[in-house]
Design a protein around this motif. Sequence first.
Motif, PDB file in Angstrom:
ATOM      1  N   GLU A 162       0.818  -1.206   0.000  1.00  0.00           N
ATOM      2  CA  GLU A 162       0.000   0.000   0.000  1.00  0.00           C
ATOM      3  C   GLU A 162       0.858   1.264   0.000  1.00  0.00           C
ATOM      4  O   GLU A 162       0.431   2.303  -0.483  1.00  0.00           O
ATOM      5  N   GLY A 163       2.079   1.171   0.542  1.00  0.00           N
ATOM      6  CA  GLY A 163       2.949   2.332   0.601  1.00  0.00           C
ATOM      7  C   GLY A 163       3.886   2.458  -0.584  1.00  0.00           C
ATOM      8  O   GLY A 163       4.863   3.218  -0.520  1.00  0.00           O
ATOM      9  N   ALA A 164       3.606   1.735  -1.684  1.00  0.00           N
ATOM     10  CA  ALA A 164       4.512   1.734  -2.829  1.00  0.00           C
ATOM     11  C   ALA A 164       4.688   3.125  -3.425  1.00  0.00           C
ATOM     12  O   ALA A 164       5.805   3.556  -3.733  1.00  0.00           O
ATOM     13  N   ALA A 165       3.588   3.836  -3.619  1.00  0.00           N
ATOM     14  CA  ALA A 165       3.669   5.176  -4.211  1.00  0.00           C
ATOM     15  C   ALA A 165       4.437   6.122  -3.294  1.00  0.00           C
ATOM     16  O   ALA A 165       5.253   6.933  -3.764  1.00  0.00           O
ATOM     17  N   GLU A 166       4.188   6.015  -2.004  1.00  0.00           N
ATOM     18  CA  GLU A 166       4.891   6.864  -1.044  1.00  0.00           C
ATOM     19  C   GLU A 166       6.392   6.566  -1.059  1.00  0.00           C
ATOM     20  O   GLU A 166       7.220   7.490  -1.022  1.00  0.00           O
ATOM     21  N   ARG A 167       6.749   5.292  -1.147  1.00  0.00           N
ATOM     22  CA  ARG A 167       8.162   4.917  -1.174  1.00  0.00           C
ATOM     23  C   ARG A 167       8.841   5.432  -2.443  1.00  0.00           C
ATOM     24  O   ARG A 167       9.961   5.959  -2.401  1.00  0.00           O
ATOM     25  N   ALA A 168       8.165   5.283  -3.568  1.00  0.00           N
ATOM     26  CA  ALA A 168       8.734   5.767  -4.822  1.00  0.00           C
ATOM     27  C   ALA A 168       8.913   7.284  -4.789  1.00  0.00           C
ATOM     28  O   ALA A 168       9.949   7.809  -5.231  1.00  0.00           O
ATOM     29  N   ALA A 169       7.926   7.994  -4.249  1.00  0.00           N
ATOM     30  CA  ALA A 169       8.035   9.457  -4.148  1.00  0.00           C
ATOM     31  C   ALA A 169       9.225   9.846  -3.269  1.00  0.00           C
ATOM     32  O   ALA A 169       9.898  10.850  -3.527  1.00  0.00           O
ATOM     33  N   PHE A 170       9.486   9.057  -2.266  1.00  0.00           N
ATOM     34  CA  PHE A 170      10.601   9.325  -1.358  1.00  0.00           C
ATOM     35  C   PHE A 170      11.938   9.156  -2.075  1.00  0.00           C
ATOM     36  O   PHE A 170      12.825  10.018  -1.994  1.00  0.00           O
ATOM     37  N   ILE A 171      12.111   8.070  -2.814  1.00  0.00           N
ATOM     38  CA  ILE A 171      13.365   7.808  -3.521  1.00  0.00           C
ATOM     39  C   ILE A 171      13.572   8.822  -4.652  1.00  0.00           C
ATOM     40  O   ILE A 171      14.711   9.125  -5.031  1.00  0.00           O
ATOM     41  N   LEU A 214      13.272   7.369 -12.497  1.00  0.00           N
ATOM     42  CA  LEU A 214      12.841   6.373 -11.509  1.00  0.00           C
ATOM     43  C   LEU A 214      11.676   5.550 -12.048  1.00  0.00           C
ATOM     44  O   LEU A 214      10.771   6.084 -12.700  1.00  0.00           O
ATOM     45  N   VAL A 215      11.685   4.255 -11.743  1.00  0.00           N
ATOM     46  CA  VAL A 215      10.617   3.338 -12.119  1.00  0.00           C
ATOM     47  C   VAL A 215      10.200   2.557 -10.878  1.00  0.00           C
ATOM     48  O   VAL A 215      11.063   2.101 -10.111  1.00  0.00           O
ATOM     49  N   LEU A 216       8.892   2.393 -10.683  1.00  0.00           N
ATOM     50  CA  LEU A 216       8.380   1.555  -9.603  1.00  0.00           C
ATOM     51  C   LEU A 216       8.130   0.154 -10.138  1.00  0.00           C
ATOM     52  O   LEU A 216       7.409  -0.029 -11.131  1.00  0.00           O
ATOM     53  N   LEU A 217       8.714  -0.841  -9.486  1.00  0.00           N
ATOM     54  CA  LEU A 217       8.507  -2.244  -9.835  1.00  0.00           C
ATOM     55  C   LEU A 217       7.656  -2.905  -8.759  1.00  0.00           C
ATOM     56  O   LEU A 217       7.875  -2.680  -7.565  1.00  0.00           O
ATOM     57  N   THR A 218       6.699  -3.742  -9.186  1.00  0.00           N
ATOM     58  CA  THR A 218       5.836  -4.398  -8.208  1.00  0.00           C
ATOM     59  C   THR A 218       6.005  -5.917  -8.203  1.00  0.00           C
ATOM     60  O   THR A 218       5.447  -6.586  -7.337  1.00  0.00           O
ATOM     61  N   ASP A 219       6.757  -6.475  -9.174  1.00  0.00           N
ATOM     62  CA  ASP A 219       6.989  -7.920  -9.249  1.00  0.00           C
ATOM     63  C   ASP A 219       5.678  -8.689  -9.249  1.00  0.00           C
ATOM     64  O   ASP A 219       5.488  -9.649  -8.515  1.00  0.00           O
ATOM     65  N   GLY A 220       4.749  -8.245 -10.073  1.00  0.00           N
ATOM     66  CA  GLY A 220       3.447  -8.881 -10.167  1.00  0.00           C
ATOM     67  C   GLY A 220       2.339  -7.891  -9.881  1.00  0.00           C
ATOM     68  O   GLY A 220       2.588  -6.703  -9.643  1.00  0.00           O
ATOM     69  N   PRO A 221       1.091  -8.361  -9.906  1.00  0.00           N
ATOM     70  CA  PRO A 221      -0.050  -7.472  -9.655  1.00  0.00           C
ATOM     71  C   PRO A 221       0.085  -6.766  -8.313  1.00  0.00           C
ATOM     72  O   PRO A 221       0.552  -7.344  -7.330  1.00  0.00           O
ATOM     73  N   ASN A 276      -3.823   1.749  -4.964  1.00  0.00           N
ATOM     74  CA  ASN A 276      -5.143   2.345  -5.136  1.00  0.00           C
ATOM     75  C   ASN A 276      -5.060   3.512  -6.115  1.00  0.00           C
ATOM     76  O   ASN A 276      -3.986   3.908  -6.563  1.00  0.00           O
ATOM     77  N   GLU A 277      -6.208   4.083  -6.435  1.00  0.00           N
ATOM     78  CA  GLU A 277      -6.235   5.145  -7.429  1.00  0.00           C
ATOM     79  C   GLU A 277      -5.477   6.372  -6.963  1.00  0.00           C
ATOM     80  O   GLU A 277      -4.822   7.063  -7.757  1.00  0.00           O
ATOM     81  N   GLU A 278      -5.522   6.652  -5.666  1.00  0.00           N
ATOM     82  CA  GLU A 278      -4.776   7.797  -5.148  1.00  0.00           C
ATOM     83  C   GLU A 278      -3.281   7.605  -5.369  1.00  0.00           C
ATOM     84  O   GLU A 278      -2.569   8.539  -5.770  1.00  0.00           O
ATOM     85  N   GLY A 279      -2.795   6.382  -5.120  1.00  0.00           N
ATOM     86  CA  GLY A 279      -1.388   6.103  -5.341  1.00  0.00           C
ATOM     87  C   GLY A 279      -1.001   6.227  -6.800  1.00  0.00           C
ATOM     88  O   GLY A 279       0.054   6.773  -7.130  1.00  0.00           O
ATOM     89  N   ARG A 280      -1.865   5.748  -7.688  1.00  0.00           N
ATOM     90  CA  ARG A 280      -1.578   5.844  -9.117  1.00  0.00           C
ATOM     91  C   ARG A 280      -1.578   7.298  -9.581  1.00  0.00           C
ATOM     92  O   ARG A 280      -0.764   7.683 -10.427  1.00  0.00           O
ATOM     93  N   ARG A 281      -2.483   8.109  -9.028  1.00  0.00           N
ATOM     94  CA  ARG A 281      -2.491   9.538  -9.369  1.00  0.00           C
ATOM     95  C   ARG A 281      -1.189  10.205  -8.935  1.00  0.00           C
ATOM     96  O   ARG A 281      -0.621  11.026  -9.656  1.00  0.00           O
ATOM     97  N   THR A 282      -0.724   9.834  -7.746  1.00  0.00           N
ATOM     98  CA  THR A 282       0.538  10.389  -7.255  1.00  0.00           C
ATOM     99  C   THR A 282       1.687  10.044  -8.189  1.00  0.00           C
ATOM    100  O   THR A 282       2.502  10.900  -8.547  1.00  0.00           O
ATOM    101  N   LEU A 283       1.735   8.802  -8.615  1.00  0.00           N
ATOM    102  CA  LEU A 283       2.814   8.361  -9.500  1.00  0.00           C
ATOM    103  C   LEU A 283       2.736   9.056 -10.859  1.00  0.00           C
ATOM    104  O   LEU A 283       3.765   9.436 -11.434  1.00  0.00           O
TER     105      LEU A 283
END
Length: 320
Positions: A159-168, A175-182, A186-193
């Motif tokens: 759930e904190g993936a977008a926050e972590r990517a924003a931090f790095i 920068l690219v966010l990798l999720t290693d699968g599905p 959430n939509e808020e995180g995708r909007r942030t990215l």
Amino acid sequence: MQETNRHELRYDVVVVGGGSAGLSAALVLGRSRRRTLVLDSGEPRNAPSSGVHGFFSRDGIPPEELLEVGREQLEPYPSVEVCSTRVTGTSGDNGDFEVTLENRTVVRARKLLLATGVVDELPEKPGFTELWGRGVYHCPYCHGWEVRDRPLAVLNSGEGAAERAAFIRNWSRDLVLLTDGPTNLNEEGRRTLRALDIPVREERISHLEGGAAGGLRRIHFEDGSPLEREGLFYVPPQRQGSGLAKMLGCEIVAMGQAPAGVKSDPATRETTVAGVYVAGDGGNAVQSALLAAASGAKAAFFMNHALVADEVAAAVGAAT
């Protein structure tokens, strides 16, 4: 250390762990004239790293060199001993603990300090272990400067993936966010990215490829596609570096990135078991060599205070 009578080897404090936390505690205890034994299994967590960064006055020093300096600075204090060995068990109560070493020697201590750290549980994918600390990193404060403005990736599917990517992103905009699968982004995180122009790759990772000169070169996915990157930030699950805290009955709680940290009083570093203290990554929500050293010094202050209080109480009791 030779086999000897268990009752002759008695210390004010036994420190289990000879990393930044344990050596820092031993320095304070030595200066407090406390008979102290440091037991070091010789497996520092940061050994794969090329340097310890953000450590005041020692920025960039190789991990083993930092520990060598720490051990050398204990030499003027005759009450401190350092022994290279493993601990296989411990028992007892405040004021009289027993610690069993791998050669079956048993030493006794009035107080115990657990500075045994944590173990990072890396994915069982080729390249992660080989590049850990040298292309795959857990901490941007420790390693972000060295890969600033380079092509980087963040591995996080929570759930904190977008926050972590924003931090790095503070260290590199490439920068690219990798999720290693599905992912459960959430939509808020995708909007942030999208707003930060950080793309998301949800393909499964196959393996990591290192460069000829060392470091990360490519991330390969199971569909056969590669991604050129020079650094991957990943916070792996962790477990306690030793079973001693559980053996003693210390309370274990979720703590920061670690699902199993040793709970302690934030002021004194004493655990839920009287006379047992914790320092370093095994009991710190925020982890670094410098913070581990600071927590070791803090624990030593309060162990010495507790020893003084015990001695005063014993003297008053004897006098009355």
